[in-house]
Scaffold this motif. Structure first.
Motif, PDB file in Angstrom:
ATOM      1  N   UNK B  10      26.482  51.847  71.611  1.00 31.38           N
ATOM      2  CA  UNK B  10      25.933  50.556  72.009  1.00 31.38           C
ATOM      3  C   UNK B  10      25.465  50.602  73.454  1.00 31.38           C
ATOM      4  N   UNK B  11      24.378  49.877  73.723  1.00 30.44           N
ATOM      5  CA  UNK B  11      23.802  49.958  75.067  1.00 30.44           C
ATOM      6  C   UNK B  11      24.706  49.357  76.147  1.00 30.44           C
ATOM      7  N   UNK B  12      25.665  48.519  75.751  1.00 30.85           N
ATOM      8  CA  UNK B  12      26.561  47.940  76.756  1.00 30.85           C
ATOM      9  C   UNK B  12      27.735  48.867  77.093  1.00 30.85           C
ATOM     10  N   UNK B  13      27.937  49.897  76.272  1.00 32.68           N
ATOM     11  CA  UNK B  13      29.112  50.746  76.450  1.00 32.68           C
ATOM     12  C   UNK B  13      28.748  51.989  77.272  1.00 32.68           C
TER      13      UNK B  13
END
Lengths: 383, 79
Positions: B10-13
């Motif tokens: 995921x792009x937030x991780x």
């Protein structure tokens, strides 16, 4: 006597500077011949400038961050329910949203998700519509109408073929779902479903109608509305209601670019580091939307403090401020008497190491030069 | 219908790296601190689970920072 690009690279790898400064030096040296001494000189100057720009040890960064976020906060609109550019979807913005973020509410007042689609779905409006209908929670009122027949004491559900086809659900499936949820018999003939309450009383009949209206027939419970919007050349879905874990499993949805504005949900589904990023993104977006610019460093500090313990903690009584080690510092924040009373009962000791407690007792605070303790070495005087 | 994806994509991780015991000791030595003084991460954290971290391990987080492009952060795995 200039050195090769490779040697420059190797020298820079050993320098203790942030990556973007190293990249900037490399960029600046592109196509320029330098000697080893010149490179040293450049590195020294950059390092000196960097050291100069850094926060000094013992600087009160927390107070600076609080002021830097608090002051622009006074200029924010008190109550804004904005339609964040999207028709129909209502999102809390401005000061209430900022408060919500630092309070680490379990559920924000207006949860929304931004759903991005996989490449094969993202450019096709019809496919995007299909996904939207698949996830939107469908109630009986989306499909038809509910009426009561007081003479026969039963509920008549009339279904419209049009919406049913759109949402890919048949009358049989609707009847089956209703049976499952209510535990009552449901007579289905074509597009008419007849249901009767257990006992033929007026009250039970009306209760049954209310119950039927609330049942989620298809889609994800809690996703009340889905709006499709074209952004650039791809279609993006915005939802009212949030269920990140469930949504990530759906076909056509890009799980890696799908987000929610519920920070706790992100921390739960994607981990604490993702939660930290979500706090930073949400806070900067909220401030930027109001035309205020706050340095990210302040927001990053807040996000770091909120997530140090592995879970999202609020800045407040039940979180960061309430967990301070010092009794006096806690008492100075909120519910003064309780803290002092509890400390007295337990026989707590205050080491007077923080700022607040030293201000209270009237000592120099331990900040900046006040935090440095000098110990003189005693030499024996030789005769 | 199930297209199970990895949380770490995921792009937030940011990137999480599980450190070996020796690497962990080296980190503590550079900062001159004890392990409990590090920021924490729960074993139940989705990313910690995915990389198979156990209580007492140290995880290195390589963050993409808006100010420094890349920054390193360490978290101690707790219960």
């Amino acid at each position: 006597m200039s050195i090769s690009v490779k040697e420059v690279q190797q020298r820079l790898d050993r320098v203790d500077l942030p990556q973007d400064l190293i990249d900037a030096i490399l960029g600046g040296l592109e196509g320029v011949e330098v000697t080893a001494e010149q490179l040293e000189e450049i590195i020294n100057q950059v390092s000196a400038d960097y050291e100069h720009a850094r926060v000094e040890p013992c600087e009160a960064v927390g107070v600076v961050a609080a002021q830097s976020i608090g002051e622009p906060g006074t200029q924010m609109t008190m109550r804004t329910f904005h339609y964040a550019g999207v028709a129909e979807i209502n999102v809390t913005l401005g000061l209430p949203r900022l408060i919500e973020i630092v309070d680490a509410r379990k559920i924000p007042s207006t949860p929304t998700m931004t759903i991005r689609l996989t490449p094969d779905y993202a450019h096709d409006r019809d496919l995007a519509r299909e996904v939207a209908w698949a996830i939107e929670s469908t109630s009986i009122l989306h499909l038809g109408s509910v009426a009561t027949d007081l003479a026969e004491m039963n509920v008549l559900i009339e279904l419209n073929p049009g919406p049913m086809e759109q949402r890919k659900i048949t009358a049989e499936e609707v009847a089956e779902k209703l049976r499952e949820e209510t535990g009552l018999a449901a007579d289905q003939k074509e597009n008419l479903i007849v249901m009767a309450p257990e006992e033929p009383s007026y009250r039970e009949l009306l209760q049954l109608v209310e119950k039927i209206k609330k049942i989620s027939l298809k889609g994800i419970e809690g996703i009340k509305r889905v709006v499709i919007r074209k952004e650039g050349d791809e279609y993006v879905l915005y939802t009212e209601g949030s269920a990140l874990r469930k949504i990530m499993q759906f076909d056509g949805i890009d799980p890696n670019r799908t987000k929610t504005n519920n920070i706790n949900e992100i921390a739960e589904v994607l981990g604490i580091e993702a939660g930290r990023n979500a706090i930073i993104n949400e806070a900067t977006d909220t401030l930027r939307e109001q035309g205020l610019s706050v340095d990210v460093r302040h927001i990053m500090l807040v996000a770091d403090i909120m997530t140090v313990d592995g879970e999202v903690k609020q800045i407040g009584r039940h979180g960061v401020s309430g967990e301070k080690a010092s009794v006096l510092a806690r008492a100075a924040f909120e519910v003064t008497v309780n803290h002092i009373l509890d400390a007295a009962v337990r026989g707590d000791v205050d080491d007077l190491r923080g700022v607040t407690e030293n201000v209270i007792v009237g000592q120099p605070i331990q900040l900046g030069t006040g935090d440095v303790q000098l110990v003189a070495k005693r030499f024996e005087v030789k005769q | 219908m199930v297209t199970k994806s990895a949380v770490k994509d995921h792009e937030l991780v940011p990137e999480h790296v599980l450190l070996s015991v020796e690497e962990g000791v080296a980190v503590l030595k550079t900062y001159g601190i004890e392990a409990p003084q590090l920021p924490k991460i729960h074993v139940s954290d989705p990313v910690a689970k995915e990389i198979g971290a156990k209580v007492g391990d140290i995880i290195k987080v390589v963050r993409r920072s808006p100010t420094a492009k890349q920054s390193i952060f360490y978290r101690l795995v707790i219960d």
